[in-house]
Each structure stands twice: as C-alpha cells, then as structure tokens.
Design a protein around this motif. Structure first.
Motif, PDB file in Angstrom:
ATOM      1  N   ARG A   1       0.778  -0.931  -0.039  1.00  0.00           N
ATOM      2  CA  ARG A   1      -0.015  -0.098   0.183  1.00  0.00           C
ATOM      3  C   ARG A   1       0.925   1.222  -0.024  1.00  0.00           C
ATOM      4  O   ARG A   1       0.543   2.158  -0.713  1.00  0.00           O
ATOM      5  CB  ARG A   1      -0.815   0.199   1.244  1.00  0.00           C
ATOM      6  N   ARG A   2       2.032   1.062   0.878  1.00  0.00           N
ATOM      7  CA  ARG A   2       2.909   2.339   0.727  1.00  0.00           C
ATOM      8  C   ARG A   2       3.571   2.549  -0.625  1.00  0.00           C
ATOM      9  O   ARG A   2       3.779   3.487  -1.075  1.00  0.00           O
ATOM     10  CB  ARG A   2       3.885   2.226   1.994  1.00  0.00           C
ATOM     11  N   ILE A   3       4.041   1.377  -1.305  1.00  0.00           N
ATOM     12  CA  ILE A   3       4.873   1.451  -2.432  1.00  0.00           C
ATOM     13  C   ILE A   3       4.126   1.367  -3.805  1.00  0.00           C
ATOM     14  O   ILE A   3       4.549   2.221  -4.596  1.00  0.00           O
ATOM     15  CB  ILE A   3       6.088   0.423  -2.232  1.00  0.00           C
ATOM     16  N   ARG A   4       3.460   0.696  -3.926  1.00  0.00           N
ATOM     17  CA  ARG A   4       2.346   0.394  -5.045  1.00  0.00           C
ATOM     18  C   ARG A   4       0.818   0.496  -4.607  1.00  0.00           C
ATOM     19  O   ARG A   4       0.136  -0.590  -4.674  1.00  0.00           O
ATOM     20  CB  ARG A   4       2.626  -0.812  -5.826  1.00  0.00           C
ATOM     21  N   PRO A   5       0.452   1.578  -4.235  1.00  0.00           N
ATOM     22  CA  PRO A   5      -1.188   1.536  -3.694  1.00  0.00           C
ATOM     23  C   PRO A   5      -2.253   0.877  -4.347  1.00  0.00           C
ATOM     24  O   PRO A   5      -3.169   0.247  -4.062  1.00  0.00           O
ATOM     25  CB  PRO A   5      -1.390   3.010  -3.202  1.00  0.00           C
ATOM     26  N   ASP A   6      -1.910   1.213  -5.877  1.00  0.00           N
ATOM     27  CA  ASP A   6      -2.915   0.640  -6.900  1.00  0.00           C
ATOM     28  C   ASP A   6      -3.069  -1.037  -6.884  1.00  0.00           C
ATOM     29  O   ASP A   6      -4.103  -1.642  -7.441  1.00  0.00           O
ATOM     30  CB  ASP A   6      -2.728   1.333  -8.382  1.00  0.00           C
ATOM     31  N   HIS A   7      -2.000  -1.395  -6.215  1.00  0.00           N
ATOM     32  CA  HIS A   7      -2.179  -3.074  -6.534  1.00  0.00           C
ATOM     33  C   HIS A   7      -2.105  -3.804  -4.971  1.00  0.00           C
ATOM     34  O   HIS A   7      -2.125  -4.998  -4.882  1.00  0.00           O
ATOM     35  CB  HIS A   7      -0.573  -3.504  -6.907  1.00  0.00           C
ATOM     36  N   ALA A   8      -2.289  -2.820  -3.926  1.00  0.00           N
ATOM     37  CA  ALA A   8      -2.333  -3.554  -2.596  1.00  0.00           C
ATOM     38  C   ALA A   8      -3.502  -4.408  -2.446  1.00  0.00           C
ATOM     39  O   ALA A   8      -3.386  -5.444  -1.769  1.00  0.00           O
ATOM     40  CB  ALA A   8      -2.419  -2.197  -1.653  1.00  0.00           C
ATOM     41  N   ASP A   9      -4.749  -3.971  -2.905  1.00  0.00           N
ATOM     42  CA  ASP A   9      -5.920  -4.897  -2.749  1.00  0.00           C
ATOM     43  C   ASP A   9      -5.825  -6.349  -3.394  1.00  0.00           C
ATOM     44  O   ASP A   9      -6.034  -7.216  -2.904  1.00  0.00           O
ATOM     45  CB  ASP A   9      -6.904  -4.327  -3.088  1.00  0.00           C
ATOM     46  N   GLY A  10      -5.191  -6.173  -4.463  1.00  0.00           N
ATOM     47  CA  GLY A  10      -4.946  -7.471  -5.516  1.00  0.00           C
ATOM     48  C   GLY A  10      -4.023  -8.396  -4.835  1.00  0.00           C
ATOM     49  O   GLY A  10      -4.178  -9.442  -4.838  1.00  0.00           O
TER      50      GLY A  10
ATOM     51  N   GLY B   1      -3.365  -8.414  -1.513  1.00  0.00           N
ATOM     52  CA  GLY B   1      -4.085  -9.142  -0.537  1.00  0.00           C
ATOM     53  C   GLY B   1      -5.051 -10.258  -1.021  1.00  0.00           C
ATOM     54  O   GLY B   1      -4.830 -11.507  -0.243  1.00  0.00           O
ATOM     55  N   ALA B   2      -5.633 -10.309  -1.878  1.00  0.00           N
ATOM     56  CA  ALA B   2      -6.407 -11.294  -2.412  1.00  0.00           C
ATOM     57  C   ALA B   2      -5.624 -12.506  -2.873  1.00  0.00           C
ATOM     58  O   ALA B   2      -5.694 -13.627  -2.492  1.00  0.00           O
ATOM     59  CB  ALA B   2      -7.318 -10.846  -3.601  1.00  0.00           C
ATOM     60  N   GLU B   3      -4.607 -12.271  -3.608  1.00  0.00           N
ATOM     61  CA  GLU B   3      -3.432 -13.042  -3.987  1.00  0.00           C
ATOM     62  C   GLU B   3      -2.894 -13.760  -2.929  1.00  0.00           C
ATOM     63  O   GLU B   3      -2.726 -15.172  -2.827  1.00  0.00           O
ATOM     64  CB  GLU B   3      -2.348 -12.346  -4.923  1.00  0.00           C
ATOM     65  N   LEU B   4      -2.538 -13.348  -1.934  1.00  0.00           N
ATOM     66  CA  LEU B   4      -1.995 -13.917  -0.605  1.00  0.00           C
ATOM     67  C   LEU B   4      -3.152 -14.853   0.018  1.00  0.00           C
ATOM     68  O   LEU B   4      -2.724 -15.988   0.477  1.00  0.00           O
ATOM     69  CB  LEU B   4      -1.724 -12.763   0.327  1.00  0.00           C
ATOM     70  N   ASP B   5      -4.344 -14.452  -0.044  1.00  0.00           N
ATOM     71  CA  ASP B   5      -5.300 -15.323   0.631  1.00  0.00           C
ATOM     72  C   ASP B   5      -5.503 -16.573  -0.298  1.00  0.00           C
ATOM     73  O   ASP B   5      -5.456 -17.716   0.355  1.00  0.00           O
ATOM     74  CB  ASP B   5      -6.833 -14.590   0.510  1.00  0.00           C
ATOM     75  N   VAL B   6      -5.466 -16.692  -1.359  1.00  0.00           N
ATOM     76  CA  VAL B   6      -5.441 -17.759  -2.393  1.00  0.00           C
ATOM     77  C   VAL B   6      -4.162 -18.487  -2.027  1.00  0.00           C
ATOM     78  O   VAL B   6      -4.063 -20.032  -2.004  1.00  0.00           O
ATOM     79  CB  VAL B   6      -5.684 -17.406  -3.887  1.00  0.00           C
ATOM     80  N   LEU B   7      -2.897 -17.982  -2.245  1.00  0.00           N
ATOM     81  CA  LEU B   7      -1.691 -18.580  -1.961  1.00  0.00           C
ATOM     82  C   LEU B   7      -1.822 -19.248  -0.636  1.00  0.00           C
ATOM     83  O   LEU B   7      -1.137 -20.468  -0.496  1.00  0.00           O
ATOM     84  CB  LEU B   7      -0.532 -17.577  -2.159  1.00  0.00           C
ATOM     85  N   ARG B   8      -2.073 -18.504   0.378  1.00  0.00           N
ATOM     86  CA  ARG B   8      -2.057 -19.286   1.957  1.00  0.00           C
ATOM     87  C   ARG B   8      -2.783 -20.631   1.912  1.00  0.00           C
ATOM     88  O   ARG B   8      -2.375 -21.782   2.245  1.00  0.00           O
ATOM     89  CB  ARG B   8      -2.745 -18.453   2.674  1.00  0.00           C
ATOM     90  N   THR B   9      -4.027 -20.756   1.029  1.00  0.00           N
ATOM     91  CA  THR B   9      -4.897 -21.867   0.941  1.00  0.00           C
ATOM     92  C   THR B   9      -3.848 -22.959   0.271  1.00  0.00           C
ATOM     93  O   THR B   9      -3.942 -24.132   0.490  1.00  0.00           O
ATOM     94  CB  THR B   9      -6.168 -21.740   0.145  1.00  0.00           C
ATOM     95  N   GLN B  10      -3.163 -22.487  -0.956  1.00  0.00           N
ATOM     96  CA  GLN B  10      -2.459 -23.465  -1.562  1.00  0.00           C
ATOM     97  C   GLN B  10      -1.140 -24.053  -0.672  1.00  0.00           C
ATOM     98  O   GLN B  10      -0.880 -25.356  -0.865  1.00  0.00           O
ATOM     99  CB  GLN B  10      -1.945 -22.891  -2.766  1.00  0.00           C
ATOM    100  N   VAL B  11      -0.748 -23.008   0.018  1.00  0.00           N
ATOM    101  CA  VAL B  11       0.479 -23.543   0.732  1.00  0.00           C
ATOM    102  C   VAL B  11       0.173 -24.465   2.051  1.00  0.00           C
ATOM    103  O   VAL B  11       0.722 -25.590   2.184  1.00  0.00           O
ATOM    104  CB  VAL B  11       1.159 -22.674   1.486  1.00  0.00           C
ATOM    105  N   LEU B  12      -0.961 -24.275   2.430  1.00  0.00           N
ATOM    106  CA  LEU B  12      -1.517 -25.218   3.525  1.00  0.00           C
ATOM    107  C   LEU B  12      -1.738 -26.597   3.020  1.00  0.00           C
ATOM    108  O   LEU B  12      -1.567 -27.432   3.414  1.00  0.00           O
ATOM    109  CB  LEU B  12      -2.916 -24.392   4.365  1.00  0.00           C
ATOM    110  N   ALA B  13      -2.492 -26.775   1.773  1.00  0.00           N
ATOM    111  CA  ALA B  13      -2.648 -27.777   1.081  1.00  0.00           C
ATOM    112  C   ALA B  13      -1.431 -28.398   0.780  1.00  0.00           C
ATOM    113  O   ALA B  13      -1.380 -29.878   0.881  1.00  0.00           O
ATOM    114  CB  ALA B  13      -3.585 -27.530  -0.220  1.00  0.00           C
ATOM    115  N   ALA B  14      -0.469 -27.764   0.170  1.00  0.00           N
ATOM    116  CA  ALA B  14       0.848 -28.571  -0.228  1.00  0.00           C
ATOM    117  C   ALA B  14       1.481 -29.203   1.322  1.00  0.00           C
ATOM    118  O   ALA B  14       2.046 -30.209   1.201  1.00  0.00           O
ATOM    119  CB  ALA B  14       1.653 -27.497  -0.569  1.00  0.00           C
ATOM    120  N   ARG B  15       1.310 -28.342   2.423  1.00  0.00           N
ATOM    121  CA  ARG B  15       1.932 -28.821   3.582  1.00  0.00           C
ATOM    122  C   ARG B  15       1.243 -30.250   4.009  1.00  0.00           C
ATOM    123  O   ARG B  15       1.714 -31.040   4.521  1.00  0.00           O
ATOM    124  CB  ARG B  15       1.950 -27.848   4.551  1.00  0.00           C
ATOM    125  N   ASP B  16      -0.108 -30.027   3.896  1.00  0.00           N
ATOM    126  CA  ASP B  16      -1.035 -31.286   4.407  1.00  0.00           C
ATOM    127  C   ASP B  16      -0.577 -32.382   3.496  1.00  0.00           C
ATOM    128  O   ASP B  16      -0.583 -33.483   4.014  1.00  0.00           O
ATOM    129  CB  ASP B  16      -2.419 -31.072   4.127  1.00  0.00           C
TER     130      ASP B  16
END
Length: 144
Positions: free
Chosen positions: A39-48, A50-65
């Motif tokens: 948000r500080r550096i590229r404010p126009d990309h911050a929301d995207g 955040g959404a990408e991180l949420d999807v990625l976390r699901t993928q990381v947890l599935a990979a760990r499982d």
C-alpha cells in the motif's frame, strides 16, 4: 540491486519467508504487514496483493498437508519473482523489503523455518581461465 548475477539475496529470503509464514498461526500479522508495504509503495496493487495472498495461503496449507514441498517451493518462487520485479523497478526499495523480512516475516517463523530462509550467496570470477574453488563447508582439493 546487482544485475546479471541472479536473484538478490533479500528477494530470495523474503519470498521464502512469506510463503513459510503462511503456514503459521501468526499469518494474519505477516499478511497485514505485507499488504501495508504494498500500500505504501504500490497503492493501486495493494488490494489485489491481499487477495492473491489469501489464495496462496490456501495453496501453501494444502501443499503442507500433502507433504508436497515441490509445490511449496514453486509458490515461494513466484513470490521471489514478485519481489525481484519490485526491486528491479526501484532498487531503493530493498530497505522496505528488508524491514518486512526482519520485523514481520522472520519473527513469526519457527527456528527450523528461519534456518530454511537463511541463504549464503557466493560469487567468483576469473578472467584468465584460472581455477576458482568455493565452498560453504569442507573442501578437499587434490591434484594440480
């Protein structure tokens, strides 16, 4: 950032730490800090981001499982590329990335995860066809 010598060490560490932090109980704090940096550096990309991180976390947890380290490494590689582009666009942002790593991502990792994130970078050049020997530990050289 050095060009032509591969990935900046801070980029490699931050990408790996981000993905590792996704599997921790403190993920929400790490996510918040990552989005805040964007948000500080590229404010126009911050929301995207955040959404990408949420999807990625699901993928990381599935990979760990599934005990699928290859997928987890590929996901970390994708974030290393995000961070690499980040620094390619503005090398002065390395301090922001270091702050994210040191203050928000690294502290939420276990000792084992922190060890995984640590990296050693070695570089050698020769211009006269002489031999170069590099080692991260023991090295035994025989012969001429």
């Amino acid at each position: 950032m050095r060009r032509g010598w591969g990935m900046d060490p801070i980029v490699a560490a931050a990408g790996t730490a981000l993905v590792s932090a996704m599997a921790t109980d403190a993920w929400l704090q790490a996510r918040t800090a990552t989005v805040a940096m964007w948000r500080r550096i590229r404010p126009d990309h911050a929301d995207g981001v955040g959404a990408e991180l949420d999807v990625l976390r699901t993928q990381v947890l599935a990979a760990r499982d599934a005990d699928d380290e290859d997928t987890e490494q590929a996901l970390a590689g994708a974030w290393r590329m995000h961070f690499q582009q980040f620094l390619a666009d503005d090398p002065g942002l390395a301090a922001e990335l270091r702050l994210l790593l040191d203050d928000h991502l690294g502290p939420v990792l276990s000792d084992t995860e922190r060890t995984r994130v640590a990296s050693v970078v070695m570089k050698a050049e020769t211009h006269d066809n002489s031999r170069v020997y590099m080692s991260g530990r023991d090295q035994h050289i025989t012969g001429a």
